[in-house]
Enzyme design. Structure first.
Site, PDB file in Angstrom:
ATOM      1  N   ASP A   1       6.451  -3.490  -2.282  1.00 55.23           N
ATOM      2  CA  ASP A   1       6.128  -2.504  -1.239  1.00 55.23           C
ATOM      3  C   ASP A   1       5.067  -1.561  -1.787  1.00 55.23           C
ATOM      4  OD1 ASP A   1       7.916  -1.451   1.498  1.00 55.23           O
ATOM      5  OD2 ASP A   1       6.276  -0.223   0.708  1.00 55.23           O
TER       6      ASP A   1
ATOM      7  N   ASP B   1      -0.425  -3.280  -3.748  1.00 59.14           N
ATOM      8  CA  ASP B   1      -1.012  -3.552  -2.436  1.00 59.14           C
ATOM      9  C   ASP B   1      -0.881  -5.052  -2.166  1.00 59.14           C
ATOM     10  OD1 ASP B   1      -2.545  -3.925  -0.191  1.00 59.14           O
ATOM     11  OD2 ASP B   1      -4.293  -2.840  -0.933  1.00 59.14           O
TER      12      ASP B   1
ATOM     13  N   ASP C   1       7.340  -9.163   5.980  1.00 58.69           N
ATOM     14  CA  ASP C   1       7.852  -8.260   7.019  1.00 58.69           C
ATOM     15  C   ASP C   1       6.789  -7.158   7.108  1.00 58.69           C
ATOM     16  OD1 ASP C   1       9.459  -7.093   8.893  1.00 58.69           O
ATOM     17  OD2 ASP C   1      10.832  -6.175   7.455  1.00 58.69           O
TER      18      ASP C   1
ATOM     19  N   CYS D   1       8.317  -5.625  13.824  1.00 60.95           N
ATOM     20  CA  CYS D   1       9.222  -5.024  14.804  1.00 60.95           C
ATOM     21  C   CYS D   1       8.374  -4.408  15.924  1.00 60.95           C
ATOM     22  CB  CYS D   1      10.158  -3.995  14.178  1.00 60.95           C
ATOM     23  SG  CYS D   1       9.302  -2.703  13.279  1.00 60.95           S
TER      24      CYS D   1
HETATM   25  C1  LIG Z   1       8.401  -3.204   8.235  1.00 62.60           C
HETATM   26  S1  LIG Z   1       8.410  -2.420   6.716  1.00 62.60           S
HETATM   27  C2  LIG Z   1       9.328  -3.505   5.687  1.00 62.60           C
HETATM   28  C3  LIG Z   1      10.730  -3.149   5.640  1.00 62.60           C
HETATM   29  C4  LIG Z   1      11.530  -3.970   4.663  1.00 62.60           C
HETATM   30  N1  LIG Z   1      11.564  -5.354   5.063  1.00 62.60           N
HETATM   31  C5  LIG Z   1      12.937  -3.408   4.599  1.00 62.60           C
HETATM   32  O1  LIG Z   1      13.830  -4.040   5.116  1.00 62.60           O
HETATM   33  O2  LIG Z   1      13.085  -2.319   4.062  1.00 62.60           O
HETATM   34  C6  LIG Z   1       6.774  -2.652   6.157  1.00 62.60           C
HETATM   35  C7  LIG Z   1       6.554  -2.130   4.777  1.00 62.60           C
HETATM   36  O3  LIG Z   1       5.243  -2.502   4.376  1.00 62.60           O
HETATM   37  C8  LIG Z   1       4.797  -1.531   3.463  1.00 62.60           C
HETATM   38  N2  LIG Z   1       3.338  -1.656   3.355  1.00 62.60           N
HETATM   39  C9  LIG Z   1       2.386  -1.101   4.109  1.00 62.60           C
HETATM   40  N3  LIG Z   1       1.177  -1.479   3.715  1.00 62.60           N
HETATM   41  C10 LIG Z   1       1.358  -2.300   2.660  1.00 62.60           C
HETATM   42  C11 LIG Z   1       0.470  -2.993   1.801  1.00 62.60           C
HETATM   43  N4  LIG Z   1      -0.858  -2.934   1.956  1.00 62.60           N
HETATM   44  N5  LIG Z   1       1.004  -3.722   0.810  1.00 62.60           N
HETATM   45  C12 LIG Z   1       2.322  -3.804   0.658  1.00 62.60           C
HETATM   46  N6  LIG Z   1       3.208  -3.176   1.437  1.00 62.60           N
HETATM   47  C13 LIG Z   1       2.731  -2.421   2.425  1.00 62.60           C
HETATM   48  C14 LIG Z   1       5.283  -0.234   4.057  1.00 62.60           C
HETATM   49  O4  LIG Z   1       5.422   0.742   3.062  1.00 62.60           O
HETATM   50  C15 LIG Z   1       6.629  -0.631   4.653  1.00 62.60           C
HETATM   51  O5  LIG Z   1       7.683  -0.281   3.815  1.00 62.60           O
END
Ligand SMILES: C[S@@+](CC[C@H](N)C(=O)[O-])C[C@H]1O[C@@H](n2cnc3c(N)ncnc32)[C@H](O)[C@@H]1O
Length: 337
Positions: free
Chosen positions: A11, A38, A55, A112
């Site tokens: 994340d 990232d 996700d 979502c």
């Molecule tokens: C829908 S949430 C995922 C939730 C996770 N599946 C859970 O159950 O806790 C999307 C996640 O992607 C992360 N995110 C956003 N941009 C990102 C990036 N460039 N690389 C990796 N993660 C990222 C956000 O911080 C967020 O926690």
């Protein structure tokens, strides 16, 4: 995975990683590596994987029932920006997977959100730019409605019907989207595959744009905010309207104005009828005279004599006549005496 193999959980947000670590401990997992990177750069850092679950970060338009603030928090730009990021993350996720894996070669993409930009459009983009195909997953998840293959002017790959949408009002859960992709080759196509998402760039009402319509000048009604100097009289407006009609019908080419053929200086001037000459004279005469509307308004404010009803007027006249008669009689009596 029953605590076998290796699981990389990533994340971008540090605080999210903390929660992730807490969950890993709580579940007693010993095969998880938590990374705080990232996702777009992850493919260069990790070895080829058997499968990836993305996700993706999204607008959360599917959780409005739980969080109504999404309705006012998100605008069109958010949907566009998320869609762009999701396309990049999905491409990176596909690049991380080994197409030749004996146990997989799969990528599951989920959001979502219920917006087409974040779901079907993202997966369709992956189908065009990477060697992947959609596969069914109904054997493990039997509910949900088919993903869209067309939406308004957009057209997606027909296999998008293998994706699944979940709606709060239908499935009694958050709005959700899931797609399962199978990587068919580790090669990255040099050029994107043929664009099926034909965007109809025809503008609304284009069918009305006939040459005559396009050539004519639209004469908009003067608004209240219009500068006083540019305000047109009814006569000028009428003339302009007539001119527009003639231009649209190509009158100018067919019947050039008389003045043009005669080589006169004032080309646009048309011969004036007797009636319009008179009207012009009247307009000139009234120019510079006080505004009648202002005068009326001033008169309104001036105190007025009360208007008497007819019977009262008559009674007043009779009294006047009588008093006149009395004065005359008195004068005559005075003379006699
Ligand atoms: C829908 S949430 C995922 C939730 C996770 N599946 C859970 O159950 O806790 C999307 C996640 O992607 C992360 N995110 C956003 N941009 C990102 C990036 N460039 N690389 C990796 N993660 C990222 C956000 O911080 C967020 O926690």
């Amino acid at each position: 995975m029953r605590n076998t193999g290796t699981l990389f959980a990533n994340d971008l947000r540090r605080d999210r990683c903390k929660a992730l670590v807490a969950n890993v401990h709580r579940l007693g997992l010993t095969n998880v590596v938590v990374t705080n990177l990232d996702g777009k750069k992850l493919s260069k850092m990790l070895p080829r994987l058997d499968r990836v679950l993305l996700d993706a970060p999204c607008t959360g338009s599917g959780i409005i029932a739980r969080d109504p603030s999404v309705k006012v928090k998100r605008g069109q730009k958010d949907f566009e920006n998320h869609s762009r990021l999701q396309k990049e993350l999905l491409a990176a996720a596909i690049d991380m997977v080994d197409a030749g894996s004996k146990t997989g070669g799969y990528v599951v993409y989920s959001t979502c959100s219920v917006s087409v930009e974040e779901n079907e459009a993202v997966v369709d983009h992956a189908l065009k730019t990477r060697n992947v195909e959609l596969v069914s997953f109904t054997s493990s998840v039997s509910f949900g409605v088919e993903g869209l293959t067309k939406y308004r002017e957009r057209r997606f790959h027909p296999s998008l019907n293998l994706t699944r949408r979940y709606y709060p009002h239908v499935h009694n859960m958050d709005g959700f989207f899931v797609a399962k992709l199978k990587k068919t080759s580790n090669k990255v196509p040099e050029r994107a595959k043929k664009d099926r998402a034909k965007v109809d760039d025809k503008e609304w009402g284009e069918e009305h744009w006939t040459p005559a319509f396009m050539e004519s000048v639209v004469d908009f009604e003067a608004t209240s905010g219009q500068a006083a100097g540019t305000k047109k009289t009814a006569r000028e407006k009428k003339r302009q309207h007539r001119q527009n009609l003639m231009d649209a019908r190509g009158f100018q080419q067919k019947y050039p104005p008389r003045s043009e053929s005669a080589g006169m200086a004032n080309e646009a001037e048309e011969p004036l009828s007797k009636k319009s000459k008179l009207r012009d004279k009247r307009e000139k005469r009234t120019q510079g005279q006080p505004n009648n509307e202002l005068l009326d308004a001033a008169n309104e404010q001036r105190p007025r004599r009360p208007v008497l009803p007819n019977t009262a007027k008559k009674a007043k006249k009779v009294v006047k006549k009588k008093s006149n008669g009395m004065v005359k009689r008195q004068k005559a009596e005075a003379k006699e005496s």
